[in-house]
Scaffold this motif. Sequence first.
Motif, PDB file in Angstrom:
ATOM      1  N   UNK A 334      11.479  40.025  45.352  1.00  0.00           N
ATOM      2  CA  UNK A 334      12.193  40.684  46.427  1.00  0.00           C
ATOM      3  C   UNK A 334      11.006  41.646  47.217  1.00  0.00           C
ATOM      4  N   UNK A 335      10.045  42.209  46.162  1.00  0.00           N
ATOM      5  CA  UNK A 335       9.193  43.187  46.495  1.00  0.00           C
ATOM      6  C   UNK A 335       8.502  42.370  47.838  1.00  0.00           C
ATOM      7  N   UNK A 336       8.183  41.134  47.456  1.00  0.00           N
ATOM      8  CA  UNK A 336       7.248  39.982  48.261  1.00  0.00           C
ATOM      9  C   UNK A 336       7.881  39.647  49.689  1.00  0.00           C
ATOM     10  N   UNK A 337       9.262  39.818  49.661  1.00  0.00           N
ATOM     11  CA  UNK A 337       9.985  39.494  50.745  1.00  0.00           C
ATOM     12  C   UNK A 337      10.170  40.760  51.751  1.00  0.00           C
ATOM     13  N   UNK A 338      10.562  41.870  50.863  1.00  0.00           N
ATOM     14  CA  UNK A 338      10.979  43.030  51.678  1.00  0.00           C
ATOM     15  C   UNK A 338      10.089  44.134  52.134  1.00  0.00           C
ATOM     16  N   UNK A 339       9.355  44.463  50.852  1.00  0.00           N
ATOM     17  CA  UNK A 339       8.491  45.698  51.024  1.00  0.00           C
ATOM     18  C   UNK A 339       6.966  45.234  51.424  1.00  0.00           C
ATOM     19  N   UNK A 340       6.422  44.393  50.811  1.00  0.00           N
ATOM     20  CA  UNK A 340       5.157  43.967  51.184  1.00  0.00           C
ATOM     21  C   UNK A 340       5.170  42.343  51.531  1.00  0.00           C
ATOM     22  N   UNK A 341       5.629  42.007  52.681  1.00  0.00           N
ATOM     23  CA  UNK A 341       5.985  40.778  52.891  1.00  0.00           C
ATOM     24  C   UNK A 341       4.641  39.831  52.938  1.00  0.00           C
ATOM     25  N   UNK A 342       4.857  38.761  52.025  1.00  0.00           N
ATOM     26  CA  UNK A 342       3.658  37.761  51.825  1.00  0.00           C
ATOM     27  C   UNK A 342       4.415  36.604  51.007  1.00  0.00           C
ATOM     28  N   UNK A 343       3.610  35.673  50.963  1.00  0.00           N
ATOM     29  CA  UNK A 343       4.018  34.326  50.240  1.00  0.00           C
ATOM     30  C   UNK A 343       4.185  34.802  48.602  1.00  0.00           C
ATOM     31  N   UNK A 372      15.159  25.160  47.908  1.00  0.00           N
ATOM     32  CA  UNK A 372      14.972  26.377  48.715  1.00  0.00           C
ATOM     33  C   UNK A 372      14.185  27.326  47.999  1.00  0.00           C
ATOM     34  N   UNK A 373      13.184  28.067  48.730  1.00  0.00           N
ATOM     35  CA  UNK A 373      12.599  29.360  48.317  1.00  0.00           C
ATOM     36  C   UNK A 373      12.897  30.286  49.462  1.00  0.00           C
ATOM     37  N   UNK A 374      13.454  31.317  48.984  1.00  0.00           N
ATOM     38  CA  UNK A 374      13.625  32.584  50.160  1.00  0.00           C
ATOM     39  C   UNK A 374      12.236  33.005  50.231  1.00  0.00           C
ATOM     40  N   UNK A 375      11.640  33.153  51.561  1.00  0.00           N
ATOM     41  CA  UNK A 375      10.481  33.982  51.792  1.00  0.00           C
ATOM     42  C   UNK A 375      10.738  34.885  52.947  1.00  0.00           C
ATOM     43  N   UNK A 376       9.664  35.559  52.877  1.00  0.00           N
ATOM     44  CA  UNK A 376       9.846  36.852  54.189  1.00  0.00           C
ATOM     45  C   UNK A 376       9.713  36.042  55.361  1.00  0.00           C
ATOM     46  N   UNK A 377      10.306  36.569  56.304  1.00  0.00           N
ATOM     47  CA  UNK A 377      10.134  36.203  57.727  1.00  0.00           C
ATOM     48  C   UNK A 377       8.618  36.277  58.364  1.00  0.00           C
ATOM     49  N   UNK A 385      -0.068  25.296  52.691  1.00  0.00           N
ATOM     50  CA  UNK A 385       0.835  26.569  51.968  1.00  0.00           C
ATOM     51  C   UNK A 385       1.904  25.665  51.655  1.00  0.00           C
ATOM     52  N   UNK A 386       2.569  25.150  52.435  1.00  0.00           N
ATOM     53  CA  UNK A 386       3.888  24.270  51.832  1.00  0.00           C
ATOM     54  C   UNK A 386       3.909  23.427  50.589  1.00  0.00           C
ATOM     55  N   UNK A 387       2.547  22.625  50.757  1.00  0.00           N
ATOM     56  CA  UNK A 387       2.267  21.947  49.655  1.00  0.00           C
ATOM     57  C   UNK A 387       2.063  22.732  48.178  1.00  0.00           C
ATOM     58  N   UNK A 388       1.461  23.498  48.350  1.00  0.00           N
ATOM     59  CA  UNK A 388       1.004  24.598  47.423  1.00  0.00           C
ATOM     60  C   UNK A 388       2.529  24.763  46.711  1.00  0.00           C
ATOM     61  N   UNK A 389       3.304  25.170  47.422  1.00  0.00           N
ATOM     62  CA  UNK A 389       4.748  25.792  46.869  1.00  0.00           C
ATOM     63  C   UNK A 389       5.429  24.497  46.331  1.00  0.00           C
ATOM     64  N   UNK A 390       5.260  23.515  47.095  1.00  0.00           N
ATOM     65  CA  UNK A 390       6.025  22.235  46.536  1.00  0.00           C
ATOM     66  C   UNK A 390       5.822  21.945  45.044  1.00  0.00           C
TER      67      UNK A 390
END
Length: 489
Positions: A334-343, A372-377, A385-390
């Motif tokens: 959640x911190x990486x989505x809202x507070x410090x947006x990053x992958x 589905x991975x929720x991520x920061x906009x 990057x997509x492949x890494x997360x896959x």
Amino acid sequence: MKVIVIGSGFSGLAAATSLADKGHEVIILEKNSVAGGRARVFHEQGFTFDMGPSWYWMPDVFDNYFETFGKKTSDYYNLVRLDPSYSVILEGNETINLPAGVEKLGDLFESMEAGSKVKFQEFMRQAAYKYDVGINNFVWKPSRSITEFLSVKLLYDVTRLDVFQSFSSHIRKFFTDEKILKIMEFPILFLGATPENTPAMYSLMNYAEMEMGTWYPMGGMHEIVKGMVSLAEEKGVKILLNKNVQKIEVQGDKANKVITEDGEFTADVVVASADYHHVEDKLLEDKYRNYDEKYWDKRVMAPSSLLFYLGVNKRIAKLKHHNLFFDEDFKVHAHEIYTEPKWPSKPLFYASAPSKTDDSIAPEGCENLFLLIPVAPNLEDTDEIREKYYHIIMERLEKYCGENVRDSVIYKRSYAHHDFKSDYNAFKGNAYGLANTLMQTALLKPTLKSKKVKNLYYTGQLTVPGPGVPPSLISGLLVAGEVEKENRG
Ligand SMILES: Cc1cc2nc3c(=O)[nH]c(=O)nc-3n(C[C@H](O)[C@H](O)[C@H](O)COP(=O)(O)OP(=O)(O)OC[C@H]3O[C@@H](n4cnc5c(N)ncnc54)[C@H](O)[C@@H]3O)c2cc1C
């Protein structure tokens, strides 16, 4: 009146159908080749992939929608209730299957924390009230003036709705067990904000999920769109696909034309259901905008998503229809989505295998998987990057399932920020619009009426009442009501 609706998502379809039903001549202009917006579908190698929504909650909202036009939901698609509603996978791959029905859920909670069944019943009693007031009353307010909320009954309701208390502190008055807390906080994530930033009023989401159930339309979520398109066309709406709107032309204080790449359409009223920011930024001259860039930059967006659509040439025994991988720390994600947006460093993710319920969406012996991975906009979005997360999430999924899956993937497509921008003109590549924080509720959301162009209205997940399929559908009906009220005669 001649009404032009821009966009064929749930909000656009609902607005168009309602206005056509009232006797207006309605045309929908949609940039894509398939209707449905974020709920489009595609077919590949015998698989049918729903591109966006996968959870069917609040069946009453859909039933009421079709009933408004003298129809029944079952005239268009068949629903089944899922049981278990979904699986939650916790640390160490401990699995909790959430049974359908509050009685069994209460028993499950009791087995996890003594005394919690009674507390759950009390929580749900309060949540039922919030659902009733929230869904039958508050969400139907166009939220254009404070006076809409100034009735003694409504003010009394506000005090009992826990608007000013966070969901996080509300839920902790009932339970202490960390697993129960995770389960109860899950529906809140649909609202695009953390439980700490979401008003406790939204425990109505727990009521929607736990009391009313998790359903699935056979054939896939796109069946809802197909049903709404049929109904719209029955009412006389013309849906024109591959019509990318370039400009809304304004003369004096009225929009008189909508211009696409290959033609123009005159209008008495324009309803814009495309992303609000896109309409303001790209389709209107600056002087007609409701909000400047500073305003938009300050909005708290709901997360975007990295998605994978996978065709697998075998069945995967361990998966259920809906599987939530809550096996990492939500606070960090959640911190990486809202507070410090990053992958995200250790993402939570969701895996759906609708082929568990529906044979028609995958070839025989195959599994249809949606991840589905929720991520920061607004993050950098590259193939690497997509492949890494896959691989990060497939590793965990395979470990949980106890078998290799990647070698059996015969179809794979990823989808993230770039696609949301190019397919839907989504602000910052958002998936679900604006977060439902207290400061972005009702009157504090971008308004559904232009302040400068008399006959221009906005609808969809960036205005009232908010993101999600049922709210977007309600948004369309709300705006149709305003158009009718202000322009008739
Ligand atoms: C991955 C994902 C999962 C989701 N899961 C769920 C779920 O499980 N349950 C749930 O209830 N909700 C879910 N949602 C949210 C839900 O899908 C949305 O809130 C809802 O579909 C939004 O509808 P809308 O009408 O506001 O917008 P959209 O669906 O975005 O419709 C807007 C339309 O406008 C069109 N458009 C844009 N620009 C132009 C232009 N210039 N000219 C012409 N047309 C244009 C777009 O192509 C689009 O068709 C999910 C969303 C996503 C993305």
